[in-house]
Design an enzyme around this catalytic site. Structure first.
Site, PDB file in Angstrom:
ATOM      1  N   HIS A 164       0.833  -1.196   0.000  1.00 43.07           N
ATOM      2  CA  HIS A 164       0.000   0.000   0.000  1.00 43.07           C
ATOM      3  C   HIS A 164       0.869   1.247   0.000  1.00 43.07           C
ATOM      4  O   HIS A 164       2.004   1.238   0.478  1.00 43.07           O
ATOM      5  CB  HIS A 164      -0.918   0.022   1.226  1.00 43.07           C
ATOM      6  CG  HIS A 164      -1.862  -1.128   1.272  1.00 43.07           C
ATOM      7  ND1 HIS A 164      -3.115  -1.088   0.714  1.00 43.07           N
ATOM      8  CD2 HIS A 164      -1.712  -2.375   1.786  1.00 43.07           C
ATOM      9  CE1 HIS A 164      -3.705  -2.264   0.888  1.00 43.07           C
ATOM     10  NE2 HIS A 164      -2.876  -3.062   1.532  1.00 43.07           N
ATOM     11  N   ARG A 165       0.298   2.331  -0.497  1.00 41.10           N
ATOM     12  CA  ARG A 165       0.948   3.631  -0.499  1.00 41.10           C
ATOM     13  C   ARG A 165       0.718   4.283   0.854  1.00 41.10           C
ATOM     14  O   ARG A 165      -0.429   4.495   1.272  1.00 41.10           O
ATOM     15  CB  ARG A 165       0.346   4.481  -1.611  1.00 41.10           C
ATOM     16  CG  ARG A 165       0.938   5.854  -1.769  1.00 41.10           C
ATOM     17  CD  ARG A 165       0.318   6.529  -2.968  1.00 41.10           C
ATOM     18  NE  ARG A 165      -0.861   7.324  -2.636  1.00 41.10           N
ATOM     19  CZ  ARG A 165      -1.697   7.804  -3.537  1.00 41.10           C
ATOM     20  NH1 ARG A 165      -1.512   7.552  -4.822  1.00 41.10           N
ATOM     21  NH2 ARG A 165      -2.743   8.526  -3.166  1.00 41.10           N
ATOM     22  N   GLU A 227      -1.737 -15.170   1.407  1.00 38.91           N
ATOM     23  CA  GLU A 227      -0.639 -14.849   0.478  1.00 38.91           C
ATOM     24  C   GLU A 227       0.684 -15.434   0.943  1.00 38.91           C
ATOM     25  O   GLU A 227       1.540 -15.779   0.123  1.00 38.91           O
ATOM     26  CB  GLU A 227      -0.492 -13.330   0.326  1.00 38.91           C
ATOM     27  CG  GLU A 227      -1.544 -12.680  -0.552  1.00 38.91           C
ATOM     28  CD  GLU A 227      -2.784 -12.272   0.202  1.00 38.91           C
ATOM     29  OE1 GLU A 227      -3.675 -11.663  -0.410  1.00 38.91           O
ATOM     30  OE2 GLU A 227      -2.863 -12.569   1.424  1.00 38.91           O
ATOM     31  N   GLU A 280       2.339   8.185  -9.821  1.00 41.47           N
ATOM     32  CA  GLU A 280       1.660   6.893  -9.939  1.00 41.47           C
ATOM     33  C   GLU A 280       2.338   6.022 -10.994  1.00 41.47           C
ATOM     34  O   GLU A 280       3.099   6.505 -11.834  1.00 41.47           O
ATOM     35  CB  GLU A 280       0.191   7.105 -10.311  1.00 41.47           C
ATOM     36  CG  GLU A 280      -0.632   7.798  -9.238  1.00 41.47           C
ATOM     37  CD  GLU A 280      -0.999   6.879  -8.090  1.00 41.47           C
ATOM     38  OE1 GLU A 280      -0.568   5.711  -8.099  1.00 41.47           O
ATOM     39  OE2 GLU A 280      -1.714   7.339  -7.182  1.00 41.47           O
TER      40      GLU A 280
END
Length: 486
Positions: A164-165, A227, A280
């Site tokens: 995540h950012r 995961e 981005e």
């Protein structure tokens, strides 16, 4: 590159060290604010602004934060598809199938049997003293661009690891952007329903199998699948876990840095001084969110001489990481449809998501012409991120941009080989998916999608024969001192 995937980041770098041109070490001191990103931009690859091109992994030995000691920062480890797949002991074409096999036969993580194998210490609780890069002057602040968050859903008990950012907002505070409806947001909402924050462990610097598994889409790794179990199967050995020291959570033992903390109910603006977040992966400047959840960090632990791993927003690396999981998901869809696709390549120009290349085996009958297009359209309908599908034959190298453009030029007629699917759900980070750009779409974040069928029609296949050059048979060189043949 390696027969068995390296367990941790340091072993991955050790496999690259002796290989010419794969790892560059920068010993000069550089600032975390703008210095690292500007230096790395020459190797980032498209869609970074030119001049740029895919290059080596770059280890910056001495990166200086705004205050605090210099520390190492790594960028570009996954900057080429060949290197990323090689770290997992395979080729780019093989990796998506390896991922499918790992999802089908996961190996659950285990408690670390020998914690002393991964010695770590506690650092001062001050995120602003870490060498977290600031990419551009417009950025909202330092961003953890490759922070992998591990959390357990309090209702289902299933772990989730996802990247995540996160923007550093203070010494112990981060804002986090979670894609709505994904696993981490669902776990956060479940914790809030129970009236408590969600304990998390944020990792910076992980082994290839773990990091790649964390980037797989939900269509490939559904919420019921861990995961870390996929990573264990991919690596050929289980991932080892240890308990956090300050929150009720686990962390991956081999991680370079671990930020322990809690995902809170409180929210804050992503940027306090403008509308820009950070670049981005599609190559444009990102817009800051007016309100994002906060993470309160309770401890920072690290291995000795830790390496902070980061990515440049625009560039090959993030697209490579996203692309392999997408390829496996597309393969899974086509396998379920009974479609004998030869290879899938999610091109970095589309961020590893928006542009999908499908390579087909030789057509066996006229019905295959329609089957190719129907399968390509199914990919566009199934994956909202996919915007373009390019179909090519088995004699086209999907890893070669030159070959792909050659197929487009010589095996495509726009009046019959282009299929447009109007006004479909898309991806808002593509600035063309906006009502101000096209009046044919009904809302921002919707798009027209297209199939470019560059496969040779079955009836025309004899007219599209590529020449092959055969190496002549040469006599075997005689060893010095060997007798001449009679």
């Amino acid at each position: 590159m390696t027969a068995r995937p390296p367990v941790d980041l340091r072993h991955a770098l050790a496999t690259l060290d002796p290989l010419p041109g794969e790892l560059v070490r920068v010993s000069a001191e550089l600032p975390a604010r703008y210095g690292v990103s500007a230096h790395y931009a020459r190797w980032a690859g498209a869609p970074a602004a030119p001049p740029t091109g895919a290059g080596p992994a770059v280890l910056f030995d001495r990166v200086r934060p705004d205050h605090g000691p210099t520390r190492a920062v790594l960028m570009g480890l996954y900057g080429t598809r060949r290197r990323a797949a090689g770290l997992l002991g395979c080729t780019p074409a093989e990796l998506p199938r390896r991922l499918l096999a790992a999802v089908a036969a996961p190996r659950p993580p285990v408690p670390a049997t020998d914690p002393a194998r991964w010695p770590r210490g506690t650092l001062p609780l001050d995120l602003t003293a870490l060498p977290v890069p600031v990419l551009t002057e417009e950025d909202a602040g330092p961003y953890l661009t490759l922070g992998a968050v591990l959390a357990t859903d309090p209702e289902t008990g299933v772990r989730n690891l996802s990247v995540h950012r996160m923007c550093v907002q203070g010494p112990d505070t981060l804002t986090i952007w979670m894609v709505p409806g994904r696993d981490l947001e669902l776990a956060h909402q479940a914790a809030l329903r129970q009236g408590r924050p969600l304990p998390v462990a944020i990792h910076l610097g992980l082994g290839p199998a773990v990091l790649l598994s964390s980037c797989c889409p939900t269509s490939l790794v559904p919420p019921s699948v861990d995961e870390l179990a996929v990573a264990g199967a991919l690596a050929g050995q289980p991932v080892e876990l240890l308990p956090c020291r300050t929150v009720d959570a686990e962390f991956i033992a081999h991680a370079e840095y671990v930020l322990e903390g809690e995902l809170l109910a409180e929210r804050a603006p992503e940027s306090r001084h403008g509308e820009v977040a950070t670049p981005e992966f599609l190559g444009y400047q990102g817009r800051a969110h007016p309100s994002l959840p906060l993470v309160r960090v309770t401890a920072v632990t690290a291995r000795e001489s830790p390496i902070l791993q980061a990515v440049s927003g625009p560039g090959h690396e993030q697209s490579v990481l996203l692309g392999f999981g997408m390829e496996a998901a597309v393969l899974d869809l086509l396998n379920r449809r009974g479609t004998p696709v030869r290879a899938v390549h999610c091109h970095t120009a589309g961020g590893g998501q928006l542009m999908v290349v499908l390579q087909w085996p030789a057509k066996r009958d006229p019905e295959d012409d329609a089957a190719v297009r129907a399968s390509a359209e199914a990919v566009l309908e199934e994956f909202r991120m996919a915007k373009l599908v390019l179909c090519v034959d088995e004699d086209v190298d999907v890893e070669s941009d030159q070959d792909l453009w050659w197929a487009m030029v010589t095996r495509f007629q726009a009046d019959q080989d282009l299929r447009v699917l109007p006004d479909r759900e898309g991806f808002p980070l593509d600035p063309s998916q906006h009502t101000g750009y096209s009046r044919a779409i009904s809302a921002d974040g919707r798009t027209a999608k297209a199939v470019f069928d560059c496969t040779v029609p079955y009836a025309q296949r004899s007219r599209f024969h590529r020449p092959r050059f055969t190496e002549p048979s040469l006599p075997v060189p005689r060893r010095p001192g060997a007798p001449l043949p009679r």
